[in-house]
Design a protein around this motif. Structure first.
Motif, mmCIF file in Angstrom:
data_model
loop_
_atom_site.group_PDB
_atom_site.id
_atom_site.type_symbol
_atom_site.label_atom_id
_atom_site.label_comp_id
_atom_site.label_asym_id
_atom_site.label_seq_id
_atom_site.Cartn_x
_atom_site.Cartn_y
_atom_site.Cartn_z
ATOM 1 N N LEU A 100 3.811 39.805 -11.312
ATOM 2 C CA LEU A 100 3.823 39.221 -10.415
ATOM 3 C C LEU A 100 2.273 38.926 -10.338
ATOM 4 O O LEU A 100 2.059 40.090 -9.592
ATOM 5 C CB LEU A 100 4.043 37.961 -9.651
ATOM 6 N N LEU A 101 1.221 38.883 -10.877
ATOM 7 C CA LEU A 101 -0.206 38.460 -10.433
ATOM 8 C C LEU A 101 -0.547 37.693 -9.016
ATOM 9 O O LEU A 101 -0.121 36.425 -8.859
ATOM 10 C CB LEU A 101 -1.282 37.567 -11.084
ATOM 11 N N ARG A 102 -0.681 38.593 -7.880
ATOM 12 C CA ARG A 102 -1.050 37.937 -6.357
ATOM 13 C C ARG A 102 -2.391 38.846 -6.725
ATOM 14 O O ARG A 102 -2.339 39.761 -6.016
ATOM 15 C CB ARG A 102 -0.401 38.801 -5.637
ATOM 16 N N ASP A 103 -3.045 38.335 -7.059
ATOM 17 C CA ASP A 103 -4.293 38.224 -7.727
ATOM 18 C C ASP A 103 -5.908 38.659 -6.952
ATOM 19 O O ASP A 103 -6.068 37.893 -5.537
ATOM 20 C CB ASP A 103 -5.573 37.123 -8.217
ATOM 21 N N PRO A 104 -5.969 39.944 -6.190
ATOM 22 C CA PRO A 104 -6.297 40.780 -5.144
ATOM 23 C C PRO A 104 -7.781 40.263 -5.274
ATOM 24 O O PRO A 104 -8.443 40.463 -3.915
ATOM 25 C CB PRO A 104 -6.244 42.325 -5.778
ATOM 26 N N VAL A 105 -8.858 39.823 -6.656
ATOM 27 C CA VAL A 105 -9.750 39.216 -6.097
ATOM 28 C C VAL A 105 -9.823 38.184 -5.967
ATOM 29 O O VAL A 105 -10.244 38.212 -4.908
ATOM 30 C CB VAL A 105 -10.130 39.320 -7.978
ATOM 31 N N ALA A 106 -9.452 36.206 -5.973
ATOM 32 C CA ALA A 106 -9.288 36.140 -5.191
ATOM 33 C C ALA A 106 -8.739 36.012 -4.006
ATOM 34 O O ALA A 106 -9.487 35.307 -3.363
ATOM 35 C CB ALA A 106 -8.275 35.067 -6.587
ATOM 36 N N MET A 107 -7.921 36.956 -3.409
ATOM 37 C CA MET A 107 -6.954 36.862 -2.728
ATOM 38 C C MET A 107 -8.399 37.251 -1.303
ATOM 39 O O MET A 107 -9.099 36.815 -0.211
ATOM 40 C CB MET A 107 -5.959 37.814 -2.175
ATOM 41 N N GLY A 108 -9.251 38.442 -1.572
ATOM 42 C CA GLY A 108 -10.294 38.970 -0.771
ATOM 43 C C GLY A 108 -11.332 38.261 -0.526
ATOM 44 O O GLY A 108 -11.862 37.643 0.096
ATOM 45 N N GLU A 109 -11.963 37.696 -1.686
ATOM 46 C CA GLU A 109 -12.935 36.759 -2.245
ATOM 47 C C GLU A 109 -12.979 35.309 -0.824
ATOM 48 O O GLU A 109 -13.595 35.038 -0.233
ATOM 49 C CB GLU A 109 -12.939 36.107 -3.534
ATOM 50 N N GLU A 110 -11.277 35.317 -1.140
ATOM 51 C CA GLU A 110 -11.318 33.921 -0.689
ATOM 52 C C GLU A 110 -11.236 34.079 1.329
ATOM 53 O O GLU A 110 -11.425 33.434 1.913
ATOM 54 C CB GLU A 110 -9.854 33.467 -0.726
ATOM 55 N N ALA A 111 -10.534 35.116 1.629
ATOM 56 C CA ALA A 111 -10.298 35.873 2.941
ATOM 57 C C ALA A 111 -11.871 35.801 3.599
ATOM 58 O O ALA A 111 -12.828 35.160 4.829
ATOM 59 C CB ALA A 111 -9.926 37.422 2.993
#
Length: 315
Positions: A269-280
């Motif tokens: 399951l992709l917990r997209d670390p790029v999208a998550m880090g950027e969004e933070a």
């Protein structure tokens, strides 16, 4: 929340995120900002989160500096890092909790100092947050449900299952495993024969699986709370010539995607670390700008299988 399309989901999400950054630099200048970042433990997945935050900070017009600290899973050290950020008068704080049950002191000190606080990746065990505090991450219980739904179908609704748990004190372990067991309640012919903690680590997933195989334990699938333990399990199974056993992971890390391509993992399951880090970083900047952001900002998750994994090769 950024919703991805089905054809090229990740590239379009990235474009939306970049547009968000440009908007942030628009009406109110954000220059020479400093963000303090404390992570629970610097492992493979967290490395991608940090890299994404650093890259996003470089993209922001006016300049954003990140000070990144690793707590080494020590809640006292993490609280000390937050107190240091407050003493340095950073503009906002981002925290990946070392322990989701021990964030009360962090929240209290940041809000008392009037510094925006973003929790990242692992949600604190509180019902709601005070003003100026936001969580950015994924629905962990749903991840476990999606993972087990896929494996249950692959197992034909019956057989023996081994579960590799993450760190036992970690709330994500509890939520992901609860999601797995939500699905198992609908499949009485799937029997859990092993359930032990691999502490999120590949080598421990490998060692546990080797131990199970050496003791003569038979199972048809392994469900792991993250990719690293799943990859370790798959390595042990291959060494034992047990390629027919399906292994599922969670995170969708580059190593996890490569394991899907090699046939080691059946699903992740992709917990997209790029999208998550950027969004933070984006949310932290919005809070600095006094925009109204409250509660939880959920990052979409994606089921990745051998049939669709090439759509998600972004790293």
């Amino acid at each position: 929340m950024h919703v991805a399309s089905s054809s090229r989901p990740l590239s379009r999400t990235r474009a939306v995120l970049f547009a968000t950054v440009l908007c942030l630099a628009g009406s109110t200048a954000l220059a020479d900002l400093r963000l303090g970042v404390s992570v629970g433990q610097f492992d493979n997945y967290i490395a991608y989160l940090v890299r994404a935050m650093q890259e996003r900070a470089r993209q922001v017009p006016g300049g954003v500096t990140l000070q990144v600290e690793d707590s080494g899973s020590d809640v006292v050290r993490q609280l000390g890092q937050v107190e240091s950020f407050i003493a340095q008068q950073v503009d906002a704080i981002i925290v990946n909790p070392a322990d989701t049950a021990a964030t009360g002191g962090i929240t209290e000190r940041a809000t008392r100092a009037g510094i925006p606080l973003v929790y990242l990746n692992s949600r604190p065990e509180v019902r709601e947050f005070p003003a100026g505090v936001v969580f950015v991450g994924t629905d962990e219980r749903r991840l476990g449900q999606m993972q087990m739904e896929y494996l249950a179908e692959k197992m034909g609704g019956k057989g023996d299952l081994a579960i590799l748990l993450g760190r036992l004190a970690h709330d994500d372990t509890r939520k992901r495993t609860a999601g797995v067991k939500d699905v198992l309640a609908r499949y009485p012919q799937i029997r859990v024969v092993e359930e032990q903690s691999g502490d999120w680590q590949r080598d421990k997933g490998l060692d546990l699986t080797n131990n199970w195989l050496s003791s003569g334990r038979e199972f048809d699938a392994v469900v792991a709370n993250n990719d690293e333990m799943g990859i370790g399990a798959a390595m042990a199974l291959r060494q034992a010539g047990r390629r027919e056993v399906s292994v599922g992971g969670i995170d969708g890390t580059p190593d996890g995607l490569a394991a899907i391509a090699r046939g080691q993992l059946a699903v992740t399951l992709l917990r997209d670390p790029v999208a998550m880090g950027e969004e933070a970083v984006d949310v932290a900047l919005r809070l600095v700008r006094k925009d109204v952001v409250q509660g939880d900002v959920w990052i979409p998750v994606h089921l990745i299988t051998p049939d669709n994994h090439t759509q998600f090769q972004r790293y």
